[in-house]
Design a protein around this motif. Structure first.
Motif, mmCIF file in Angstrom:
data_model
loop_
_atom_site.group_PDB
_atom_site.id
_atom_site.type_symbol
_atom_site.label_atom_id
_atom_site.label_comp_id
_atom_site.label_asym_id
_atom_site.label_seq_id
_atom_site.Cartn_x
_atom_site.Cartn_y
_atom_site.Cartn_z
ATOM 1 N N PHE A 174 35.408 52.946 24.705
ATOM 2 C CA PHE A 174 35.786 52.249 24.344
ATOM 3 C C PHE A 174 35.777 52.296 26.341
ATOM 4 N N ASP A 175 35.838 50.613 26.835
ATOM 5 C CA ASP A 175 35.762 50.778 28.471
ATOM 6 C C ASP A 175 37.604 50.325 28.765
ATOM 7 N N VAL A 176 38.542 50.642 29.234
ATOM 8 C CA VAL A 176 40.005 50.859 29.750
ATOM 9 C C VAL A 176 39.869 49.005 29.328
ATOM 10 N N ARG A 177 38.796 48.505 30.254
ATOM 11 C CA ARG A 177 39.446 47.389 31.357
ATOM 12 C C ARG A 177 39.527 46.329 29.967
ATOM 13 N N ASP A 178 38.142 46.033 28.855
ATOM 14 C CA ASP A 178 38.428 45.472 27.163
ATOM 15 C C ASP A 178 39.617 46.189 26.632
ATOM 16 N N ALA A 179 40.345 44.708 26.953
ATOM 17 C CA ALA A 179 41.540 44.972 25.714
ATOM 18 C C ALA A 179 41.115 44.699 24.734
ATOM 19 N N GLY A 180 40.619 43.804 24.970
ATOM 20 C CA GLY A 180 40.078 43.912 23.095
ATOM 21 C C GLY A 180 40.096 44.838 22.074
ATOM 22 N N ALA A 181 38.352 46.148 22.870
ATOM 23 C CA ALA A 181 37.997 47.132 22.752
ATOM 24 C C ALA A 181 39.050 48.254 22.251
ATOM 25 N N MET A 182 40.279 48.284 23.870
ATOM 26 C CA MET A 182 41.176 49.314 22.551
ATOM 27 C C MET A 182 41.685 48.592 21.853
ATOM 28 N N GLN B 125 37.561 53.521 44.021
ATOM 29 C CA GLN B 125 36.146 53.093 44.699
ATOM 30 C C GLN B 125 36.203 52.659 46.241
ATOM 31 N N GLY B 126 34.913 52.903 47.110
ATOM 32 C CA GLY B 126 35.270 52.572 48.561
ATOM 33 C C GLY B 126 35.536 53.700 49.503
ATOM 34 N N THR B 127 35.319 53.433 50.294
ATOM 35 C CA THR B 127 36.180 53.947 51.129
ATOM 36 C C THR B 127 36.189 52.867 52.420
ATOM 37 N N ALA B 128 35.736 51.862 52.379
ATOM 38 C CA ALA B 128 36.161 51.053 54.126
ATOM 39 C C ALA B 128 37.409 50.226 54.276
ATOM 40 N N LEU C 182 36.281 43.128 47.891
ATOM 41 C CA LEU C 182 37.065 42.312 46.888
ATOM 42 C C LEU C 182 36.757 42.782 45.552
ATOM 43 N N GLN C 183 35.493 42.855 45.412
ATOM 44 C CA GLN C 183 35.431 43.559 43.572
ATOM 45 C C GLN C 183 35.274 45.240 43.157
ATOM 46 N N ASP C 184 35.415 45.610 44.325
ATOM 47 C CA ASP C 184 36.105 47.309 44.308
ATOM 48 C C ASP C 184 37.818 47.147 44.307
ATOM 49 N N TRP C 185 38.393 46.415 44.381
ATOM 50 C CA TRP C 185 39.706 45.743 44.512
ATOM 51 C C TRP C 185 39.727 45.936 42.648
ATOM 52 N N HIS C 186 39.655 44.878 42.517
ATOM 53 C CA HIS C 186 39.612 43.935 40.872
ATOM 54 C C HIS C 186 39.138 45.750 40.483
ATOM 55 N N THR C 187 38.147 45.987 40.439
ATOM 56 C CA THR C 187 37.782 47.314 39.530
ATOM 57 C C THR C 187 39.219 48.810 39.796
ATOM 58 N N MET C 188 40.090 48.693 40.421
ATOM 59 C CA MET C 188 40.713 49.414 41.011
ATOM 60 C C MET C 188 42.079 48.875 40.361
ATOM 61 N N ILE C 189 42.190 47.704 40.232
ATOM 62 C CA ILE C 189 43.377 46.978 40.049
ATOM 63 C C ILE C 189 43.619 46.883 38.173
ATOM 64 N N ASP C 190 41.771 46.475 37.835
ATOM 65 C CA ASP C 190 42.148 46.255 36.704
ATOM 66 C C ASP C 190 41.757 47.401 35.579
ATOM 67 N N THR C 191 41.245 48.911 36.052
ATOM 68 C CA THR C 191 41.082 50.246 35.961
ATOM 69 C C THR C 191 42.772 50.826 35.698
ATOM 70 N N ASN C 192 43.481 50.600 37.311
ATOM 71 C CA ASN C 192 44.602 51.641 37.609
ATOM 72 C C ASN C 192 45.526 51.009 36.387
ATOM 73 N N GLY D 75 45.455 53.700 46.770
ATOM 74 C CA GLY D 75 47.508 53.969 46.728
ATOM 75 C C GLY D 75 47.443 53.399 46.256
ATOM 76 N N GLY D 76 47.590 51.505 46.599
ATOM 77 C CA GLY D 76 48.661 50.258 46.385
ATOM 78 C C GLY D 76 48.516 50.673 44.744
ATOM 79 N N THR D 77 47.633 51.378 43.809
ATOM 80 C CA THR D 77 47.514 51.027 42.433
ATOM 81 C C THR D 77 48.424 52.371 42.091
ATOM 82 N N LYS D 78 48.480 53.875 42.664
ATOM 83 C CA LYS D 78 48.520 54.698 42.166
ATOM 84 C C LYS D 78 49.861 54.481 42.913
ATOM 85 N N ALA D 79 50.517 53.082 43.510
ATOM 86 C CA ALA D 79 52.334 53.527 44.079
ATOM 87 C C ALA D 79 52.661 53.225 42.670
#
Length: 250
Positions: A56-64, A89-92, A99-109, A150-154
């Motif tokens: 399952f994808d960890v971002r999917d709470a129902g599947a988890m 995700q992303g090096t910029a 912004l999608q990369d940001w949301h993906t990291m927050i949702d996952t991490n 870095g913010g998500t890992k903090a």
């Protein structure tokens, strides 16, 4: 008595190496990930009585929740949670980042990690288990383009300390492991598949390996139950601390 670990993000990198380390030591292991074809070889190698693949994808709470509810009885009592699933995700720089990369990291991490931890806490408390969260040196040391990662890992590091405080007296151990440069698929994901960038980063750097971090995870998990490693920061010898950036006026 055989203990059971649940390791997220076990299709590659730290998670796969950790699964192999614990299985080699006789544990039962629940491995999670989105790619069934990467989890099934573990089942085939070690047997269904030792490995349970929860796809399952960890971002999917129902599947988890569905995957946890469907655990075979032999895997239902979890002694160790390794929150490994995560990505950059992303090096910029922030001003031009996706912004999608940001949301993906927050949702996952962040979001997925707290969802799973909250779900398993009652059982971990009942068994005086352990939680190992995989953070990063990026939680402490900023670098250009590391903004949201870095913010998500903090968050992961501070959440780990908060859990440790709240779980005082329960016997549950909580550790934040914070690796530096390690050669895995991390940079490929971060650069959206740029193999050249990955090769350039690691060439000549003698980085850590997934197995190095797996050994650290296993070490922390198998310490005597009266010991707790709060934070474990690990770097290869070739990596240390950079100087401050200075933008000079012309």
């Amino acid at each position: 008595m055989t203990q059971t670990a649940l390791i997220t993000g076990a299709t590659s990198g730290f998670g796969l190496a950790a699964a192999r380390r614990f299985l080699g030591a006789g544990w039962r292991v629940i491995v999670t990930g989105r790619r069934a074809e990467r989890l099934q070889p573990l089942v085939q190698e070690f047997g269904a009585e030792r490995v349970h693949a929860a796809v399952f994808d960890v971002r999917d709470a129902g599947a988890m929740e569905a995957a946890l509810a469907a655990l075979p009885p032999a895997f239902a009592d979890i002694d160790l949670l390794v929150n490994n699933a995560g990505l950059a995700q992303g090096t910029a720089p922030a001003q031009s980042a996706s912004l999608q990369d940001w949301h993906t990291m927050i949702d996952t991490n962040v979001t997925a990690l707290v969802n799973l931890t909250h779900r398993l806490l009652p059982g971990l408390i009942a068994r005086k288990g352990a939680i190992i969260n995989i953070s990063s040196v990026a939680a402490t040391y900023p670098y250009p383009g590391g903004n949201t990662y870095g913010g998500t890992k903090a968050f992961v590091s501070q959440f780990s300390l908060g859990l440790r405080s709240d779980l005082h007296g329960t016997g549950v151990r909580v550790t934040s492991i914070e690796p530096g440069m390690a050669e895995t698929e991390f940079t490929l994901v971060r650069t959206h598949g740029d193999q050249g960038a990955s090769d350039k980063l690691y060439t000549g750097a003698n980085p850590m390996t997934a197995e190095d971090i797996a050994e650290s995870i296993y070490y922390v998990a198998t310490l005597p139950p009266h010991l707790n490693i709060n934070r474990l920061e690990i770097m290869p010898v070739t990596q240390s601390f950079a100087g401050f950036q200075v933008a000079r006026e012309s």
